[in-house]
Design an enzyme around this catalytic site. Sequence first.
Site, PDB file in Angstrom:
ATOM      1  N   HIS A   1      -3.267  -1.322   3.042  1.00  0.00           N
ATOM      2  CA  HIS A   1      -3.026  -0.568   1.804  1.00  0.00           C
ATOM      3  C   HIS A   1      -2.581  -1.429   0.628  1.00  0.00           C
ATOM      4  O   HIS A   1      -2.408  -0.920  -0.479  1.00  0.00           O
ATOM      5  CB  HIS A   1      -1.972   0.516   2.035  1.00  0.00           C
TER       6      HIS A   1
HETATM    7  C1  UD1 Z   1       4.180   1.849  -1.995  1.00  0.00           C
HETATM    8  C2  UD1 Z   1       5.005   0.564  -2.171  1.00  0.00           C
HETATM    9  C3  UD1 Z   1       4.610  -0.445  -1.107  1.00  0.00           C
HETATM   10  C4  UD1 Z   1       4.687   0.173   0.286  1.00  0.00           C
HETATM   11  C5  UD1 Z   1       3.845   1.434   0.308  1.00  0.00           C
HETATM   12  C6  UD1 Z   1       3.858   2.121   1.650  1.00  0.00           C
HETATM   13  C7  UD1 Z   1       5.601  -0.036  -4.491  1.00  0.00           C
HETATM   14  C8  UD1 Z   1       5.307  -0.952  -5.594  1.00  0.00           C
HETATM   15  N1  UD1 Z   1       4.744  -0.060  -3.460  1.00  0.00           N
HETATM   16  O1  UD1 Z   1       2.814   1.509  -2.237  1.00  0.00           O
HETATM   17  O2  UD1 Z   1       5.501  -1.543  -1.167  1.00  0.00           O
HETATM   18  O3  UD1 Z   1       4.210  -0.764   1.231  1.00  0.00           O
HETATM   19  O4  UD1 Z   1       4.352   2.330  -0.687  1.00  0.00           O
HETATM   20  O5  UD1 Z   1       3.036   3.233   1.627  1.00  0.00           O
HETATM   21  O6  UD1 Z   1       6.575   0.680  -4.531  1.00  0.00           O
HETATM   22  N2  UD1 Z   1      -0.298   8.782  -2.806  1.00  0.00           N
HETATM   23  C9  UD1 Z   1      -0.576   9.993  -2.214  1.00  0.00           C
HETATM   24  N3  UD1 Z   1       0.451  10.657  -1.609  1.00  0.00           N
HETATM   25  C10 UD1 Z   1       1.700  10.168  -1.562  1.00  0.00           C
HETATM   26  C11 UD1 Z   1       1.976   8.937  -2.175  1.00  0.00           C
HETATM   27  C12 UD1 Z   1       0.973   8.257  -2.781  1.00  0.00           C
HETATM   28  O7  UD1 Z   1      -1.700  10.466  -2.243  1.00  0.00           O
HETATM   29  O8  UD1 Z   1       2.586  10.807  -0.971  1.00  0.00           O
HETATM   30  C13 UD1 Z   1      -1.397   8.050  -3.441  1.00  0.00           C
HETATM   31  C14 UD1 Z   1      -1.422   8.258  -4.923  1.00  0.00           C
HETATM   32  O9  UD1 Z   1      -2.744   8.339  -5.313  1.00  0.00           O
HETATM   33  C15 UD1 Z   1      -0.823   6.981  -5.477  1.00  0.00           C
HETATM   34  C16 UD1 Z   1      -1.221   5.968  -4.428  1.00  0.00           C
HETATM   35  O10 UD1 Z   1      -1.255   6.669  -3.188  1.00  0.00           O
HETATM   36  O11 UD1 Z   1      -1.269   6.697  -6.742  1.00  0.00           O
HETATM   37  C17 UD1 Z   1      -0.280   4.832  -4.311  1.00  0.00           C
HETATM   38  O12 UD1 Z   1       1.067   5.277  -4.129  1.00  0.00           O
HETATM   39  P1  UD1 Z   1       2.294   4.380  -4.675  1.00  0.00           P
HETATM   40  O13 UD1 Z   1       3.589   4.954  -4.207  1.00  0.00           O
HETATM   41  O14 UD1 Z   1       2.123   4.121  -6.110  1.00  0.00           O
HETATM   42  O15 UD1 Z   1       2.055   2.997  -3.975  1.00  0.00           O
HETATM   43  P2  UD1 Z   1       1.718   2.624  -2.479  1.00  0.00           P
HETATM   44  O16 UD1 Z   1       0.392   1.954  -2.474  1.00  0.00           O
HETATM   45  O17 UD1 Z   1       1.934   3.773  -1.537  1.00  0.00           O
END
Ligand code: UD1
Length: 366
Positions: A209
């Site tokens: 991811h």
């Molecule tokens: C975040 C953390 C990363 C961690 C990861 C674990 C930061 C910078 N990154 O990255 O260190 O390894 O979490 O998962 O804080 N989304 C959903 N549902 C959710 C959450 C997210 O669909 O419950 C989707 C959204 O489209 C979002 C994307 O995933 O834009 C990324 O989520 P985000 O929390 O921004 O970053 P992660 O890639 O999850």
Amino acid sequence: MKIFLVAGARPNFMKIAPIIRAMEGAGGFDWRLVHTGQHYDYAMSQSFFEDLEIPQPHIFLEAGSGTHAEQTSKVMVAFEKVCENEHPDWVLVVGDVNSTLACSVVAKKLGISVAHVEAGLRSFDLSMPEEINRMVTDAISDLFFVTEESGRENLLHEGKSKEKVHFVGHVMVDNLLHQLEKVEAAQDDSFSSAPLKRSLDRYLFLTLHRPSNVDDAKTLAGIVAALNTIAESVPIVFPVHPRTERRLQEFGIELGKGIHQLPPLGFRDSLYLWKDAALVLTDSGGLQEETTALGVPCLTLRDNTERPITCELGTNVLVGNDPEKILDRVQERLNSDREPGQVPPMWDGRAAERIVEVLQGHRRAL
Ligand code: UD1
């Protein structure tokens, strides 16, 4: 002593659970769990609360997704209001996600003491958002709980005073050992992935991811091409993170037949699968450590790691994201005898108790 415990994203929940247990065991802490809402889907958040037996958060900030600035600022604005209303003595943050940075900065500017769990880790790669989060959080924290010797060395090198740095082991491992007992005691059929596991003789377990692996079409296509080839001989079990799911669709990249695609898994379902995998392939921080703790071979699809002990003592090997290198290394690892590696010092399941002891000392000083 009033202390806010902050958790926002999936890898935070595993670290907060043992700290809550240890605080409850010790007594005397007026703790409040603050969920920033960085992760919000059932599979990314609530299912972890259930699996890890974390109580419902006292405060939910509903930050949600967005760009880094949007997400970080939403957490900051909401957290500032809560701190101004509730006046905690301490804010404890874990790990390196955007919520960690946001809440530590807000607290410190309000004159609230900040404790950072999993402090001092450095990949020395500023293209990783987490590296920036780690550095900023450590720059302003008052107390540092470190998981491995490199964390202590980095912090001392950055000028932190020895008295503030505590090598306590790893709360992630506390959680893992606690949950492993439960998984081993449970009936197979209580796991959603039991039928799949039974149908596979030998399998690889994959998580993917990191933006550096999934946000660029060419890079992701290269990784998937290598995985598709591997899966022709050994099946791959792949719970897909929402970020990766979106990118695969957007770039029109198809996973081969031997890759068993699953939705994001809860903690126990995931552990149930990876603990018996022939090999784990990952770009996660936590899984590098958890595989080391259980002696499961791990190849990390990154060029660097902020958790060097997993390579020095544990089962982890860095392979980067070059398709040929991934293929070679997977073959090599699958054909070699399983080497359990060593469990790093203090990864004994008691880190949260040590953290609580240190905090008790500070409570007396208040
Ligand atoms: C975040 C953390 C990363 C961690 C990861 C674990 C930061 C910078 N990154 O990255 O260190 O390894 O979490 O998962 O804080 N989304 C959903 N549902 C959710 C959450 C997210 O669909 O419950 C989707 C959204 O489209 C979002 C994307 O995933 O834009 C990324 O989520 P985000 O929390 O921004 O970053 P992660 O890639 O999850």
